[in-house]
Design an enzyme around this catalytic site. Structure first.
Site, PDB file in Angstrom:
ATOM      1  N   ASP A   1       0.790  -1.243   0.000  1.00  0.00           N
ATOM      2  CA  ASP A   1       0.000   0.000   0.000  1.00  0.00           C
ATOM      3  C   ASP A   1       0.824   1.297   0.000  1.00  0.00           C
ATOM      4  O   ASP A   1       0.313   2.357   0.353  1.00  0.00           O
ATOM      5  CB  ASP A   1      -0.938   0.013   1.212  1.00  0.00           C
ATOM      6  CG  ASP A   1      -2.082  -0.978   1.049  1.00  0.00           C
ATOM      7  OD1 ASP A   1      -2.633  -1.058  -0.066  1.00  0.00           O
ATOM      8  OD2 ASP A   1      -2.402  -1.675   2.022  1.00  0.00           O
TER       9      ASP A   1
ATOM     10  N   ASP B   1      -6.543  -3.419  -6.633  1.00  0.00           N
ATOM     11  CA  ASP B   1      -6.214  -2.142  -5.985  1.00  0.00           C
ATOM     12  C   ASP B   1      -4.739  -1.752  -6.181  1.00  0.00           C
ATOM     13  O   ASP B   1      -4.375  -0.585  -6.182  1.00  0.00           O
ATOM     14  CB  ASP B   1      -6.455  -2.192  -4.463  1.00  0.00           C
ATOM     15  CG  ASP B   1      -7.606  -3.061  -4.035  1.00  0.00           C
ATOM     16  OD1 ASP B   1      -7.937  -4.008  -4.762  1.00  0.00           O
ATOM     17  OD2 ASP B   1      -8.166  -2.816  -2.958  1.00  0.00           O
TER      18      ASP B   1
HETATM   19  N1  GLY Z   1      -7.458  -0.977  -1.001  1.00  0.00           N
HETATM   20  C1  GLY Z   1      -8.431  -1.472  -0.118  1.00  0.00           C
HETATM   21  C2  GLY Z   1      -9.819  -1.149  -0.497  1.00  0.00           C
HETATM   22  O1  GLY Z   1     -10.107  -0.628  -1.545  1.00  0.00           O
HETATM   23  O2  GLY Z   1     -10.678  -1.417   0.313  1.00  0.00           O
END
Ligand code: GLY
Length: 388
Positions: free
Chosen positions: A113, A173
């Site tokens: 992330d 993501d």
């Molecule tokens: N990246 C985590 C979400 O979109 O919940």
């Protein structure tokens, strides 16, 4: 003035977009007032806490997260966006303080992330101030993120959790974290980061989509052979359904990859995702949390997915001339978010939007404000007004 002149003034006003910018000025004024509450509440709470950034409301109370949470960069990012929108130095001061609080994340190699955390905070700060320390943090963070790249798979590993289920999970993501890598090649001249980003995007293009154009949330690879082992969901309704925010990350990610590389395959995917969304979004343009839940319309929306989609569509519109439908859809989403999904001023601890859904299958953050919805809403507003 006679009525013909009034009529001419009205037509010029509409065509030139003056009406639009006046409407947006009101949105900025409202956001300024509302986000001051968010800052006030947050800065009071962080005094006695190891938690640094607001994420959502839990039972009506502001919930802060530690710097390691994937959302910790959105609050400093929002403060930078407010500085960009208003040029008021107060926002810059707040942004600098909140950004500094998450600096140590540049060393956290246990998650993918990094882009969400560091690029949306330090990256925005660097864009707006040129501060050389911010540049160092960006480069350091990209180096840490690159340690999660597996050349056999050709991707950055997303998660380390659920090791009993997945060996090398890559989630849709993760496309958003590639922007940090592209930026680092531009800052350092080292093309390794660019190559990793292109490889990851290429593999995602190959493996993350069904024939119908919907995206899978999690693709699990064999780290020794690079073979796909599983295609699953984690936050969506079912393995074969399309999770709304996943589809939003996809159109945002491939648009950004086209901007950074000029590669036609990424543009083609972004445009295919636009067509898919045009056919599948509800009338107001704000997606239900998953496109394929059989109980729609008795399901919550996800304003965060809508905000990400709007921001992506404004960028796609900027990159692709002569396709007004892109901006029309972006405008439709933004109008709905503004008119029907904003919280009343002075409520909701200062969050701008309500009605987002974090993870319905986990009964977590359903129909609540989420900090990243506000971040992408403001980004969409900036992009709508030509600021990229
Ligand atoms: N990246 C985590 C979400 O979109 O919940």
């Amino acid at each position: 003035m006679n009525r013909y002149i009034w009529c001419l003034v009205f037509v010029c006003y509409t065509i030139s977009g003056w009406g639009q910018s006046l409407q947006d000025e009101k949105i900025v004024a409202d956001a300024t007032e509302q986000l001051r509450y968010l800052v006030e509440y947050t800065e009071q709470l962080v005094q006695d806490s190891t938690r640094v950034s607001p994420r959502t409301l839990e039972n009506g109370e502001l919930e802060l997260v530690r710097r390691g949470d994937w959302t910790s960069g959105f609050y400093p990012g929002i403060l930078w966006q407010m500085f960009d929108l208003t040029r008021d130095e107060q926002w810059k001061d707040w942004a600098q303080t909140a950004t500094a609080r998450i600096e140590r994340e540049k060393e956290n190699g246990r998650t993918h992330d990094m882009g969400f955390k560091v690029y949306n905070s330090f990256g925005k700060g660097y864009q707006l101030t040129g501060d050389s320390h911010y540049r160092e943090v960006i480069v350091h963070a990209a180096k840490t993120l690159s340690s999660r790249f597996n050349p056999t798979v050709g991707c950055i590993r997303s998660w380390d959790h659920n090791a009993d289920k997945w060996q090398f999970p890559v989630i849709i993501d993760n496309m958003l974290n590639l922007e940090l890598l592209f930026a680092t090649t531009k800052l350092t001249g080292d093309s390794t980061y660019y190559q990793m980003a292109v490889s990851h995007a290429g593999k995602t293009l190959e493996n993350h989509f069904r024939k119908d154009g919907g995206s899978y949330h999690v693709v699990d690879y064999d780290p020794k052979t690079g073979e796909v082992k599983h295609r699953h969901t984690h936050q969506g309704h079912a393995h074969e359904s399309t999770w709304a925010r996943g589809q939003a990350w996809a159109i945002y990610g491939f648009t950004m990859c086209y901007r950074e590389t000029g590669e036609e395959r990424f543009l083609k995917k972004a445009l295919a995702l636009f067509s898919w969304l045009s056919e599948r979004l509800p009338e107001d343009g704000v997606a239900y949390w998953d496109f394929d839940v059989p109980t729609i319309p008795k399901e919550p929306r996800d304003a965060s997915a809508a905000a990400v989609m709007a921001s992506a569509l404004y960028e796609l519109d900027y990159l692709v001339p002569h396709k007004p439908a892109l901006r029309e859809l972006a405008d439709r989403i933004m109008t709905s978010l503004t008119d029907s999904y904003r919280n009343e001023k002075g409520t909701s601890s200062g969050f701008l939007l309500g009605h987002s859904t974090g993870s319905k299958p986990h009964h977590s953050e359903v129909d609540v404000p989420l900090i990243y919805a506000d971040y992408y809403y403001l980004e969409a507003l900036l992009r709508k007004n030509g600021k990229f």
